[in-house]
Design a protein around this motif. Structure first.
Motif, PDB file in Angstrom:
ATOM      1  N   ILE A 290      49.831  47.131 -33.087  1.00  0.00           N
ATOM      2  CA  ILE A 290      51.128  47.071 -32.402  1.00  0.00           C
ATOM      3  C   ILE A 290      51.864  48.417 -32.471  1.00  0.00           C
ATOM      4  N   ALA A 291      51.195  49.442 -32.929  1.00  0.00           N
ATOM      5  CA  ALA A 291      51.778  50.794 -32.983  1.00  0.00           C
ATOM      6  C   ALA A 291      52.958  50.890 -33.942  1.00  0.00           C
ATOM      7  N   CYS A 292      52.897  50.185 -35.052  1.00  0.00           N
ATOM      8  CA  CYS A 292      53.989  50.306 -36.037  1.00  0.00           C
ATOM      9  C   CYS A 292      53.809  51.548 -36.914  1.00  0.00           C
TER      10      CYS A 292
ATOM     11  N   PRO B 124      57.428  45.187 -39.925  1.00  0.00           N
ATOM     12  CA  PRO B 124      56.555  46.286 -40.373  1.00  0.00           C
ATOM     13  C   PRO B 124      57.285  47.353 -41.191  1.00  0.00           C
ATOM     14  N   ALA B 125      58.492  47.763 -40.752  1.00  0.00           N
ATOM     15  CA  ALA B 125      59.174  48.864 -41.451  1.00  0.00           C
ATOM     16  C   ALA B 125      60.276  48.382 -42.396  1.00  0.00           C
ATOM     17  N   GLY B 126      60.502  47.079 -42.470  1.00  0.00           N
ATOM     18  CA  GLY B 126      61.375  46.537 -43.516  1.00  0.00           C
ATOM     19  C   GLY B 126      62.781  46.148 -43.110  1.00  0.00           C
ATOM     20  N   THR B 127      63.242  46.537 -41.912  1.00  0.00           N
ATOM     21  CA  THR B 127      64.643  46.262 -41.570  1.00  0.00           C
ATOM     22  C   THR B 127      64.876  44.789 -41.232  1.00  0.00           C
ATOM     23  N   THR B 128      63.953  44.201 -40.506  1.00  0.00           N
ATOM     24  CA  THR B 128      64.112  42.775 -40.192  1.00  0.00           C
ATOM     25  C   THR B 128      64.022  41.964 -41.493  1.00  0.00           C
ATOM     26  N   GLY B 129      63.198  42.453 -42.408  1.00  0.00           N
ATOM     27  CA  GLY B 129      63.118  41.833 -43.737  1.00  0.00           C
ATOM     28  C   GLY B 129      64.434  41.951 -44.485  1.00  0.00           C
ATOM     29  N   HIS B 130      65.100  43.087 -44.315  1.00  0.00           N
ATOM     30  CA  HIS B 130      66.422  43.269 -44.938  1.00  0.00           C
ATOM     31  C   HIS B 130      67.393  42.206 -44.400  1.00  0.00           C
TER      32      HIS B 130
ATOM     33  N   HIS C 245      65.800  53.564 -35.780  1.00  0.00           N
ATOM     34  CA  HIS C 245      64.587  53.421 -34.974  1.00  0.00           C
ATOM     35  C   HIS C 245      63.361  53.758 -35.818  1.00  0.00           C
ATOM     36  N   SER C 246      62.469  52.779 -35.968  1.00  0.00           N
ATOM     37  CA  SER C 246      61.369  52.952 -36.924  1.00  0.00           C
ATOM     38  C   SER C 246      60.313  53.959 -36.456  1.00  0.00           C
ATOM     39  N   LEU C 247      60.376  54.375 -35.166  1.00  0.00           N
ATOM     40  CA  LEU C 247      59.450  55.435 -34.750  1.00  0.00           C
ATOM     41  C   LEU C 247      59.992  56.817 -35.126  1.00  0.00           C
ATOM     42  N   LEU C 248      61.229  56.858 -35.641  1.00  0.00           N
ATOM     43  CA  LEU C 248      61.861  58.149 -35.953  1.00  0.00           C
ATOM     44  C   LEU C 248      62.044  58.336 -37.451  1.00  0.00           C
TER      45      LEU C 248
ATOM     46  N   VAL D 297      67.216  39.564 -34.059  1.00  0.00           N
ATOM     47  CA  VAL D 297      66.355  40.731 -33.826  1.00  0.00           C
ATOM     48  C   VAL D 297      67.020  41.972 -34.406  1.00  0.00           C
ATOM     49  N   THR D 298      66.188  42.927 -34.814  1.00  0.00           N
ATOM     50  CA  THR D 298      66.699  44.260 -35.118  1.00  0.00           C
ATOM     51  C   THR D 298      66.146  45.193 -34.043  1.00  0.00           C
ATOM     52  N   TRP D 299      66.984  46.135 -33.612  1.00  0.00           N
ATOM     53  CA  TRP D 299      66.584  47.034 -32.513  1.00  0.00           C
ATOM     54  C   TRP D 299      67.054  48.450 -32.821  1.00  0.00           C
ATOM     55  N   GLY D 300      66.266  49.414 -32.399  1.00  0.00           N
ATOM     56  CA  GLY D 300      66.478  50.788 -32.815  1.00  0.00           C
ATOM     57  C   GLY D 300      67.414  51.586 -31.937  1.00  0.00           C
ATOM     58  N   ALA D 301      68.482  50.959 -31.425  1.00  0.00           N
ATOM     59  CA  ALA D 301      69.553  51.634 -30.693  1.00  0.00           C
ATOM     60  C   ALA D 301      69.134  52.161 -29.319  1.00  0.00           C
ATOM     61  N   VAL D 302      67.939  51.767 -28.858  1.00  0.00           N
ATOM     62  CA  VAL D 302      67.518  52.155 -27.502  1.00  0.00           C
ATOM     63  C   VAL D 302      67.812  51.003 -26.539  1.00  0.00           C
TER      64      VAL D 302
ATOM     65  N   PRO E 165      61.519  42.420 -34.989  1.00  0.00           N
ATOM     66  CA  PRO E 165      61.972  43.707 -34.452  1.00  0.00           C
ATOM     67  C   PRO E 165      61.756  43.713 -32.938  1.00  0.00           C
ATOM     68  N   VAL E 166      62.533  44.513 -32.222  1.00  0.00           N
ATOM     69  CA  VAL E 166      62.308  44.683 -30.777  1.00  0.00           C
ATOM     70  C   VAL E 166      61.287  45.796 -30.602  1.00  0.00           C
ATOM     71  N   TYR E 167      60.187  45.481 -29.941  1.00  0.00           N
ATOM     72  CA  TYR E 167      59.167  46.473 -29.615  1.00  0.00           C
ATOM     73  C   TYR E 167      59.015  46.491 -28.092  1.00  0.00           C
ATOM     74  N   ALA E 168      59.220  47.644 -27.485  1.00  0.00           N
ATOM     75  CA  ALA E 168      59.095  47.779 -26.025  1.00  0.00           C
ATOM     76  C   ALA E 168      59.894  46.689 -25.294  1.00  0.00           C
TER      77      ALA E 168
HETATM   78  C1  LIG Z   1      56.176  50.468 -31.200  1.00  0.00           C
HETATM   79  C2  LIG Z   1      57.675  50.358 -31.355  1.00  0.00           C
HETATM   80  C3  LIG Z   1      58.435  50.001 -30.253  1.00  0.00           C
HETATM   81  C4  LIG Z   1      59.833  49.903 -30.385  1.00  0.00           C
HETATM   82  N1  LIG Z   1      60.563  49.547 -29.278  1.00  0.00           N
HETATM   83  C5  LIG Z   1      61.913  49.504 -29.368  1.00  0.00           C
HETATM   84  C6  LIG Z   1      62.717  49.156 -28.230  1.00  0.00           C
HETATM   85  O1  LIG Z   1      62.226  48.795 -27.162  1.00  0.00           O
HETATM   86  N2  LIG Z   1      64.055  49.232 -28.361  1.00  0.00           N
HETATM   87  C7  LIG Z   1      64.665  49.616 -29.526  1.00  0.00           C
HETATM   88  O2  LIG Z   1      65.897  49.712 -29.556  1.00  0.00           O
HETATM   89  N3  LIG Z   1      63.939  49.866 -30.636  1.00  0.00           N
HETATM   90  C8  LIG Z   1      62.590  49.824 -30.585  1.00  0.00           C
HETATM   91  N4  LIG Z   1      61.838  50.080 -31.707  1.00  0.00           N
HETATM   92  C9  LIG Z   1      62.546  50.237 -33.006  1.00  0.00           C
HETATM   93  C10 LIG Z   1      62.575  48.947 -33.794  1.00  0.00           C
HETATM   94  O3  LIG Z   1      62.958  47.851 -32.981  1.00  0.00           O
HETATM   95  C11 LIG Z   1      63.578  48.990 -34.954  1.00  0.00           C
HETATM   96  O4  LIG Z   1      63.443  50.159 -35.692  1.00  0.00           O
HETATM   97  C12 LIG Z   1      63.422  47.765 -35.830  1.00  0.00           C
HETATM   98  O5  LIG Z   1      64.533  47.655 -36.693  1.00  0.00           O
HETATM   99  C13 LIG Z   1      62.165  47.813 -36.689  1.00  0.00           C
HETATM  100  O6  LIG Z   1      62.113  46.645 -37.460  1.00  0.00           O
HETATM  101  P1  LIG Z   1      61.327  46.596 -38.846  1.00  0.00           P
HETATM  102  O7  LIG Z   1      61.999  47.627 -39.758  1.00  0.00           O
HETATM  103  O8  LIG Z   1      61.566  45.202 -39.339  1.00  0.00           O
HETATM  104  O9  LIG Z   1      59.920  46.930 -38.568  1.00  0.00           O
HETATM  105  C14 LIG Z   1      60.459  50.159 -31.632  1.00  0.00           C
HETATM  106  C15 LIG Z   1      59.671  50.513 -32.735  1.00  0.00           C
HETATM  107  C16 LIG Z   1      58.294  50.597 -32.614  1.00  0.00           C
HETATM  108  C17 LIG Z   1      57.475  50.959 -33.829  1.00  0.00           C
END
Ligand SMILES: Cc1cc2nc3c(=O)[nH]c(=O)nc-3n(C[C@H](O)[C@H](O)[C@H](O)COP(=O)(O)O)c2cc1C
Length: 278
Positions: A235-237, A10-16, A127-130, A92-97, A63-66
């Motif tokens: 999916i709350a992207c 959704p936010a492009g990082t996994t695509g990268h 982290h794509s929520l930030l 997987v890409t994950w937002g450092a959580v 991406p890792v979501y939840a």
């Molecule tokens: C709804 C939602 C849930 C997420 N859950 C996690 C998580 O559990 N752990 C984590 O480290 N990052 C989490 N992230 C951040 C994404 O995994 C991370 O930014 C990822 O690189 C996004 O990939 P994309 O750019 O391909 O969309 C979440 C992001 C969103 C939008």
């Protein structure tokens, strides 16, 4: 051997990451197809697959979501035809959580389908929520050193296949979360997260019904009635909110960063990109 690089982003990082894999495959002279699962018109994504795939290596990214891989990726794996002389490389890409159990659950599903896992990687990302934050978790990631790890992974997989090596990764190597955390992830899901994440609201006086939000949604969750409405596929992207040219879609992210920083501490996962090889 045919390589597929399949991803949802959704936010492009996994695509990268998928494009780095593609670049490296091209440099190594491999035959490959890049498949974006966001693109419903894509025939590979749309389900018109052969009855069985032969002699193929599938790189598949989520991406890792939840704490989990996203449904689009798990559904894609569930719908794969039986693999004959096939293998896979989940990433997987994950937002450092937390990287959660995403790699582990992808690897198990791939093995069941006849795609033993050759290698895997979890890649630290912003982290794509930030996206509104000046100092997001995972700021500036993936950086060049992360991309280099992706390239190393691809070189290893292509080299091992060319040399006829049969070694695969034991799926249990990807089961790196403690039992206590595994229990927590078992209770986490995107649907549960959606209830606690900032709620999307529509400002009807700003909405022009232009349809940009509908086009921006990677899962077909936005419908245009007299204003956008969101169905259960969401999916709350927040791609819809980010794309809206009128700021007619809004959500309150003011407490997001503090909450995620706390979760990062709670999970205590080392914030590194890690490659898993046999
Ligand atoms: C709804 C939602 C849930 C997420 N859950 C996690 C998580 O559990 N752990 C984590 O480290 N990052 C989490 N992230 C951040 C994404 O995994 C991370 O930014 C990822 O690189 C996004 O990939 P994309 O750019 O391909 O969309 C979440 C992001 C969103 C939008």
């Amino acid at each position: 051997m045919q390589f597929y690089v399949v991803y949802f982003s959704p936010a492009g990082t996994t695509g990268h990451a998928a494009r780095i894999i593609r670049e490296e495959l091209a440099l190594l002279g491999a035959q490959f197809s890049l498949v974006n699962l966001n693109d419903a018109a894509n025939s590979f994504a749309g389900g018109s697959l052969p009855g069985a795939l032969q002699d193929s290596c599938l790189f598949i990214g989520s991406p890792v979501y939840a704490g989990h891989a996203v449904p689009a990726v798990m559904d894609f794996i569930a719908g794969l035809p039986k693999g004959i002389h096939c293998c896979s490389v989940p990433f997987v890409t994950w937002g450092a959580v937390t990287s959660g159990v995403a790699l582990y659950e992808m690897a198990r599903a791939l093995e069941e389908k006849g795609y033993p896992v050759r290698a895997a990687i979890k890649i630290v990302a912003e982290h794509s929520l930030l996206w509104q934050s000046e100092n997001p978790l995972g700021k500036g990631r993936p950086a060049a050193a992360d991309d280099d790890k992706v390239r190393t992974l691809v070189k290893h997989v292509v080299g091992a296949l060319a040399a006829g090596q049969s070694a695969c990764l034991s799926v249990s190597a990807l089961n790196y979360q403690s039992e206590a955390l595994q229990k927590i992830f078992a209770g986490l899901s995107i649907n549960a997260a959606r209830k606690v994440l900032p709620q999307l609201t529509v400002q009807p006086e700003l909405c022009t019904r232009c349809g940009v939000c509908v086009a921006a949604c990677p899962v077909g969750a936005v419908e245009l009635a007299d204003k956008p409405v969101f169905n259960e596929r969401c999916i709350a992207c927040y791609n819809c909110l980010r794309a809206c040219p009128e700021q007619a879609l809004q959500a309150d992210f003011s407490r997001m960063q503090a909450g995620l920083e706390q979760r990062q501490k709670d999970f205590g996962e080392i914030c590194e990109t890690a490659v898993y090889l046999p």
